[in-house]
Design a protein around this motif. Structure first.
Motif, PDB file in Angstrom:
ATOM      1  N   PHE A   1      -3.308  24.277  27.354  1.00  0.00           N
ATOM      2  CA  PHE A   1      -4.354  24.168  28.457  1.00  0.00           C
ATOM      3  C   PHE A   1      -5.389  23.040  28.250  1.00  0.00           C
ATOM      4  CE2 PHE A   1      -8.746  25.379  29.714  1.00  0.00           C
ATOM      5  CZ  PHE A   1      -8.686  26.221  30.844  1.00  0.00           C
ATOM      6  N   TYR A   2      -5.815  22.854  26.956  1.00  0.00           N
ATOM      7  CA  TYR A   2      -6.764  21.751  26.797  1.00  0.00           C
ATOM      8  C   TYR A   2      -6.245  20.430  27.188  1.00  0.00           C
ATOM      9  CZ  TYR A   2      -9.969  24.905  24.190  1.00  0.00           C
ATOM     10  OH  TYR A   2     -10.441  25.551  23.975  1.00  0.00           O
ATOM     11  N   LYS A   3      -4.822  20.222  27.176  1.00  0.00           N
ATOM     12  CA  LYS A   3      -4.220  18.884  27.585  1.00  0.00           C
ATOM     13  C   LYS A   3      -4.510  18.609  28.834  1.00  0.00           C
ATOM     14  CE  LYS A   3       0.111  18.270  26.966  1.00  0.00           C
ATOM     15  NZ  LYS A   3       1.725  18.365  26.352  1.00  0.00           N
ATOM     16  N   PHE A   4      -4.559  19.770  29.833  1.00  0.00           N
ATOM     17  CA  PHE A   4      -4.772  19.341  31.510  1.00  0.00           C
ATOM     18  C   PHE A   4      -6.121  19.384  31.472  1.00  0.00           C
ATOM     19  CE2 PHE A   4      -0.378  21.195  31.167  1.00  0.00           C
ATOM     20  CZ  PHE A   4       0.275  20.116  31.633  1.00  0.00           C
ATOM     21  N   LEU A   5      -7.101  19.713  30.527  1.00  0.00           N
ATOM     22  CA  LEU A   5      -8.592  19.403  30.893  1.00  0.00           C
ATOM     23  C   LEU A   5      -8.813  18.042  30.939  1.00  0.00           C
ATOM     24  CD1 LEU A   5     -10.707  21.863  30.608  1.00  0.00           C
ATOM     25  CD2 LEU A   5     -11.324  20.885  28.405  1.00  0.00           C
ATOM     26  N   PRO A   6      -9.530  17.608  32.112  1.00  0.00           N
ATOM     27  CA  PRO A   6      -9.975  16.069  32.118  1.00  0.00           C
ATOM     28  C   PRO A   6     -10.709  15.927  30.930  1.00  0.00           C
ATOM     29  CG  PRO A   6     -10.457  17.497  34.242  1.00  0.00           C
ATOM     30  CD  PRO A   6     -10.072  18.316  33.234  1.00  0.00           C
ATOM     31  N   ASN A   7     -10.344  14.596  30.607  1.00  0.00           N
ATOM     32  CA  ASN A   7     -11.095  13.755  29.729  1.00  0.00           C
ATOM     33  C   ASN A   7     -12.770  13.611  29.949  1.00  0.00           C
ATOM     34  OD1 ASN A   7      -9.282  13.612  27.514  1.00  0.00           O
ATOM     35  ND2 ASN A   7      -8.435  12.019  28.351  1.00  0.00           N
ATOM     36  N   ASP A   8     -12.970  13.552  31.343  1.00  0.00           N
ATOM     37  CA  ASP A   8     -14.129  13.074  31.636  1.00  0.00           C
ATOM     38  C   ASP A   8     -15.235  14.098  31.182  1.00  0.00           C
ATOM     39  OD1 ASP A   8     -12.509  11.690  33.299  1.00  0.00           O
ATOM     40  OD2 ASP A   8     -13.079  12.287  35.033  1.00  0.00           O
ATOM     41  N   ILE A   9     -14.790  15.398  31.097  1.00  0.00           N
ATOM     42  CA  ILE A   9     -15.673  16.589  30.683  1.00  0.00           C
ATOM     43  C   ILE A   9     -15.985  16.066  29.326  1.00  0.00           C
ATOM     44  CG2 ILE A   9     -15.879  18.780  30.101  1.00  0.00           C
ATOM     45  CD1 ILE A   9     -14.225  19.287  32.509  1.00  0.00           C
ATOM     46  N   VAL A  10     -15.186  15.800  28.370  1.00  0.00           N
ATOM     47  CA  VAL A  10     -15.749  15.452  27.214  1.00  0.00           C
ATOM     48  C   VAL A  10     -16.415  14.123  27.009  1.00  0.00           C
ATOM     49  CG1 VAL A  10     -14.455  15.067  24.917  1.00  0.00           C
ATOM     50  CG2 VAL A  10     -13.432  16.421  26.483  1.00  0.00           C
ATOM     51  N   GLU A  11     -15.978  13.298  27.835  1.00  0.00           N
ATOM     52  CA  GLU A  11     -16.829  12.064  27.792  1.00  0.00           C
ATOM     53  C   GLU A  11     -18.138  12.014  28.232  1.00  0.00           C
ATOM     54  OE1 GLU A  11     -14.022   9.391  29.900  1.00  0.00           O
ATOM     55  OE2 GLU A  11     -12.765   9.422  28.161  1.00  0.00           O
ATOM     56  N   ALA A  12     -18.173  12.886  29.118  1.00  0.00           N
ATOM     57  CA  ALA A  12     -19.952  12.800  29.581  1.00  0.00           C
ATOM     58  C   ALA A  12     -20.433  13.636  28.702  1.00  0.00           C
ATOM     59  CB  ALA A  12     -19.663  14.001  30.892  1.00  0.00           C
TER      60      ALA A  12
END
Lengths: 281, 283
Positions: free
Chosen positions: A164-175
């Motif tokens: 599930f987390y693999k498909f979570l966009p990295n932008d969210i984490v970077e923000a």
């Protein structure tokens, strides 16, 4: 043209028939139990087993409640299932997040290590765990039942969170990083709220498995006050043998009802966990 | 940091247990007295002196073959069927999955009653309508049949799991592939045989491995429904291990039997995964 059409109608009828037959095969046992739970002892003597009850008789349910232990069984099952699911969600979501979004050395081998758990049968851990639990006198307590179930469900749950987390966009984490959040804050404030589906999938699937679990509880508990609904159901027959089928039917309905309710409310999530794995290949 | 808690729990309970069971397999531990190291004696006894062992290994392998047919074969057929109908797919899928969520304890009791002989259960009563001999047909207590009956109940319980996985894989096959086949005039059968099934081959193989693994460790149905019997006719490795340890108090010997299960599950699992999945990627 008309031959073609009658061909089509024939095909449709056959398909409908197969669909209904399969449906009967999968649901009849539960329907049979439900109907039989309303049979009086007179019905059991005089009616064939496939016939409907002569009238709705709730006496079997009374027998189950009078015997009194069912509330204890439910209490234990609820405590064990809730604790197992909560611990599992915490551990597995953290690990799934760490494995998919944070780069560190040995990540690949760690993933393989957890995946090994999918192949290791829980049954072979019963002897060593029995040894350890009796040495630290943990037998016949809630932790003795909960810990092994959490540990052996980790591999599968981590996998669901990981994909599930693999498909979570990295932008969210970077923000989150830009906003100055700590990694743990990113996880609790940003990631968890958007991953409700993964949480619900793991919770419903593992919750049902845990509710139905038999062997761990059977091995690590002794006293009646520690028994869960599945063990209670298993003992029920031992106590009454074949003499009280009606009460057994009622007991089956009562123990299965919670899982059926959860399933009908949340089957979307339970089936989603399986499907996700398939599409990923 | 995030992975650490799960790593600790997993290592302490799962991995530690496997190492521990390997060690206990070399001892004569009986549950309360001291553990004495006896070398390979348990294994020598198991392979040469135990008259039941090889029969039980055979039962387990036969059981596994039944399960592959019922769960992988049955699950795939029902999934294909679902993709062929136009209405009510989601509803049917939900209903077909019900046996998966009913506990094995409940399911085994239901089948005990459905297959009962005295008084005649539903199966015998219905068969008896055609031929009264069937009224007294034994299912669970018939040694030539008990293994197959247990295998049927297990297959019945779990085929829905694989049906869901296969169905999800089948509807994810790209439309262009099947459209090309239809333009080429391929029949429905050939669409599946030559386009869709090869495309989902990795899923078929991984389900095959899952069922293989699940059947070789299978415990509940044989333990609850047939109790391994009559005699040892439906005994499997996992319940046999359990009886040796927790009923006969031969924990050391039970651990040696456990090692057979681990080797079958992990060994064959890893081998197949490497060999078959490696090959499947060529498709």
């Amino acid at each position: 043209m008309s031959i073609h059409r009658s061909h089509k109608i024939f095909g449709r009828t056959v398909k409908g028939l197969i669909a209904v037959l399969l449906m009967l095969l999968c649901t009849y046992p539960m329907i049979y139990v439900l109907l039989s739970s309303f049979k009086s002892s007179d019905d059991f003597l005089h009616l064939a087993s496939y016939q409907l009850p002569s009238h709705l008789d709730f006496v079997n349910y009374w027998t189950v409640f009078e015997q009194g232990r069912i509330l204890t069984y439910f209490k234990n099952s609820i405590i064990i299932t809730l604790t197992t699911v909560i611990l599992l969600l915490g551990l597995a979501s953290l690990a799934g997040f760490g494995l998919s979004k944070i780069n560190f050395r040995g990540k690949k081998s760690l993933l393989f290590y957890f995946n090994l758990g999918l192949m290791l049968p829980m049954q072979v851990a019963l002897i060593p765990l029995f040894y350890v639990f009796s040495a630290i006198s943990l037998l016949d307590t809630y932790p003795a039942v909960i810990i092994p179930q959490v540990a052996f469900s980790l591999a599968f749950s981590i996998q669901i969170f990981y994909s599930f987390y693999k498909f979570l966009p990295n932008d969210i984490v970077e923000a989150g990083i830009i906003d100055g959040c700590s990694p743990l804050q990113i996880f609790t404030k940003i990631v968890v709220p958007v991953s409700q589906n993964a949480f619900l999938t793991v919770a419903t699937m593992q919750g049902v498995f845990c509710w139905n679990e038999f062997i761990t509880t059977y091995t690590f508990t002794k006293s009646i006050s520690m028994k869960t609904v599945t063990l209670g159901l298993n003992d029920f027959v031992g106590m009454y043998g074949l003499t009280d089928w009606g009460a057994t039917f009622a007991m089956i309905i009562l123990t299965v009802l919670p899982t059926l309710l959860v399933y009908f409310l949340a089957n979307k999530y339970m089936l989603a966990g399986l499907s996700a794995g398939a599409v990923k290949g | 940091m995030f992975v650490l808690p799960a790593f600790v729990v997993f290592s302490l309970i799962v991995m530690f247990s496997i190492v521990w069971v390997f060690i206990i397999g070399f001892t004569d531990w009986n549950g309360f007295s001291q553990m004495n190291f006896i070398g390979l004696k348990n294994y020598v006894d198991m392979f040469t002196a135990d008259r039941n062992y090889w029969g039980i290994v055979t039962n387990t392998l036969v059981y596994t073959i039944y399960e592959l047919f019922l769960q992988v074969g049955g699950g795939l057929l029902v999934a294909i069927f679902l993709t062929r109908i136009t209405r009510g797919r989601a509803g049917l899928q939900t209903l077909y999955y019900i046996p998966v969520i009913v506990s094995t304890v409940a399911l085994c009791q239901i089948f005990t009653m459905l297959l009962s002989v005295t008084p005649p259960g539903v199966v015998n009563s219905l068969l008896g309508l055609f031929n009264s001999d069937f009224l007294y047909e034994e299912w669970i207590s018939n040694p030539t049949r008990s293994l197959a009956v247990a295998a049927f109940v297990e297959g019945y319980k779990y085929f829905g799991l694989y049906m869901v996985i296969f169905y999800a894989a089948l509807i994810a096959v790209p439309k262009e592939l099947t459209e090309a086949a239809i333009i080429d005039g391929a029949s429905a059968f050939r669409q599946y045989a030559q386009v869709k099934l090869p495309y989902i081959m990795p899923v078929i193989i991984s389900n095959f491995i899952l069922v293989l693994n699940g059947s070789m460790r299978s415990f509940d149905v044989s333990f609850l429904l047939t109790k391994g019997g009559p005699g040892n006719s439906s005994q499997l490795l996992a319940p046999y291990m359990y009886k040796q340890a927790f009923s006969s108090m031969k924990y050391g010997y039970g651990s040696a039997v456990s090692m057979t299960i681990i080797i079958l599950c992990v060994g064959i699992g890893l081998l197949l995964q490497k060999y078959l999945l490696g090959r499947a990627e060529e498709y």
